[in-house]
Design an enzyme around this catalytic site. Structure first.
Site, short mmCIF file in Angstrom:
data_model
loop_
_atom_site.label_atom_id
_atom_site.label_comp_id
_atom_site.label_asym_id
_atom_site.label_seq_id
_atom_site.Cartn_x
_atom_site.Cartn_y
_atom_site.Cartn_z
N LYS A 104 0.84 -1.21 0.00
CA LYS A 104 0.00 0.00 0.00
C LYS A 104 0.87 1.26 0.00
CE LYS A 104 -2.11 -1.02 3.89
NZ LYS A 104 -1.47 -2.31 4.26
N ARG A 157 -8.96 1.11 9.19
CA ARG A 157 -8.64 -0.27 9.51
C ARG A 157 -9.76 -0.95 10.29
NH1 ARG A 157 -2.70 0.48 9.26
NH2 ARG A 157 -1.61 -1.48 9.54
N ARG A 174 11.83 -7.52 3.92
CA ARG A 174 11.97 -6.07 4.13
C ARG A 174 12.85 -5.80 5.36
NH1 ARG A 174 6.40 -2.80 4.46
NH2 ARG A 174 6.21 -3.55 6.59
N ARG A 204 11.99 -2.14 10.93
CA ARG A 204 10.88 -1.62 11.73
C ARG A 204 10.69 -2.53 12.94
NH1 ARG A 204 5.67 -0.40 8.01
NH2 ARG A 204 4.68 -1.24 9.85
N ARG A 209 -0.36 -8.73 13.49
CA ARG A 209 -0.85 -7.75 12.50
C ARG A 209 -1.77 -8.43 11.48
NH1 ARG A 209 4.79 -5.79 10.82
NH2 ARG A 209 3.85 -4.43 9.26
P1 AMP Z 1 1.35 0.40 9.06
O1 AMP Z 1 2.58 1.20 8.79
O2 AMP Z 1 0.15 0.88 8.30
O3 AMP Z 1 1.58 -1.08 8.89
O4 AMP Z 1 0.98 0.64 10.62
C1 AMP Z 1 1.88 0.27 11.63
C2 AMP Z 1 1.13 0.14 12.96
O5 AMP Z 1 0.54 1.39 13.32
C3 AMP Z 1 -0.03 -0.85 12.95
O6 AMP Z 1 0.39 -2.19 13.17
C4 AMP Z 1 -0.88 -0.30 14.08
O7 AMP Z 1 -0.33 -0.62 15.34
C5 AMP Z 1 -0.74 1.20 13.90
N1 AMP Z 1 -1.75 1.74 12.96
C6 AMP Z 1 -1.54 2.32 11.75
N2 AMP Z 1 -2.68 2.72 11.18
C7 AMP Z 1 -3.67 2.37 12.05
C8 AMP Z 1 -5.10 2.50 12.04
N3 AMP Z 1 -5.74 3.07 10.97
N4 AMP Z 1 -5.79 2.03 13.10
C9 AMP Z 1 -5.16 1.48 14.16
N5 AMP Z 1 -3.83 1.30 14.24
C10 AMP Z 1 -3.08 1.75 13.19
#
Ligand code: AMP
Length: 192
Positions: free
Chosen positions: A13, A87, A126, A138, A149
């Site tokens: 994404k 989400r 990654r 990360r 996740r």
């Molecule tokens: P991402 O970079 O989108 O994979 O997000 C990394 C982490 O941030 C996720 O595993 C969640 O802990 C938190 N996070 C990001 N976006 C959201 C969201 N829309 N709702 C809840 N937690 C989020």
């Protein structure tokens, strides 16, 4: 035009959102990036969400909806690509309400389709690449957090596919091909 990119962690994404931004004047809104920024800048919110993120759980709807509201409020007229938001169903409803409040609407929720084995390989890859390049992976790119996740995705986020389908806003494209090919599919589906 306002677009959501849907898909599990590692589906690409962020990569595809950045490619759409380049040259189109669209704005990428990644709640994951905003939360990571809050952590590194040492804000109160960053401290609150750090453990939740490292475990791979979702932070509260209130926090992420608040982050998105701030961005939309500041520039409601722009074209947005939502990456990693919404989400949950509550976030999806909130996004619809926010866009309506600012006289905007959602055009499409585009799912990047991938299979779970490919995902795990991508994410573990990654992390390895980041370390090989002399950086740090990360904190949530490890197998334990990845499982959490993925589970969060299937429990909380995957219902959004049906939600946007029922609203007539759903589209999907193959997310497993090369970055270039996925990009092509994305542009086709978005009519760009
Ligand atoms: P991402 O970079 O989108 O994979 O997000 C990394 C982490 O941030 C996720 O595993 C969640 O802990 C938190 N996070 C990001 N976006 C959201 C969201 N829309 N709702 C809840 N937690 C989020």
């Amino acid at each position: 035009m306002n677009i959501i990119l849907l898909g599990p962690p590692g589906a690409g994404k962020g990569t595809q959102a950045r490619r759409l931004v380049d040259g189109r004047g669209m704005v990428q809104l990644s709640t994951g990036d905003m939360l990571r920024e809050a952590r590194t800048s040492g804000t109160e919110m960053g401290r609150v969400v750090a453990d939740v993120m490292d475990r791979g759980d979702l932070v509260t709807d209130e926090i992420v909806i608040g982050l998105i509201r701030e961005k939309l409020e500041a520039a409601p007229e722009k074209s947005y690509i939502f990456d990693g938001f919404p989400r949950t169903l509550k976030q999806a409803d909130a996004l619809g309400d926010l866009l309506a409040e600012f006289g905007q609407k959602l055009d499409v929720a585009l799912e990047l389709r991938v299979n779970d084995e490919a995902l795990v390989e991508r994410i573990v890859g990654r992390a390895r690449e980041a370390v090989a390049a002399g950086g740090e992976a990360r904190a949530d790119d490890n197998e334990e957090s990845l499982k959490t996740r993925l589970l969060a995705y299937y429990k909380m986020t995957s219902p959004l596919v049906g939600y946007y389908y029922a609203k007539g806003l759903y589209a999907r494209t193959d997310g497993l091909a090369s970055i270039e090919e996925v990009s092509k599919g994305v542009r086709e589906k978005l009519g760009l």
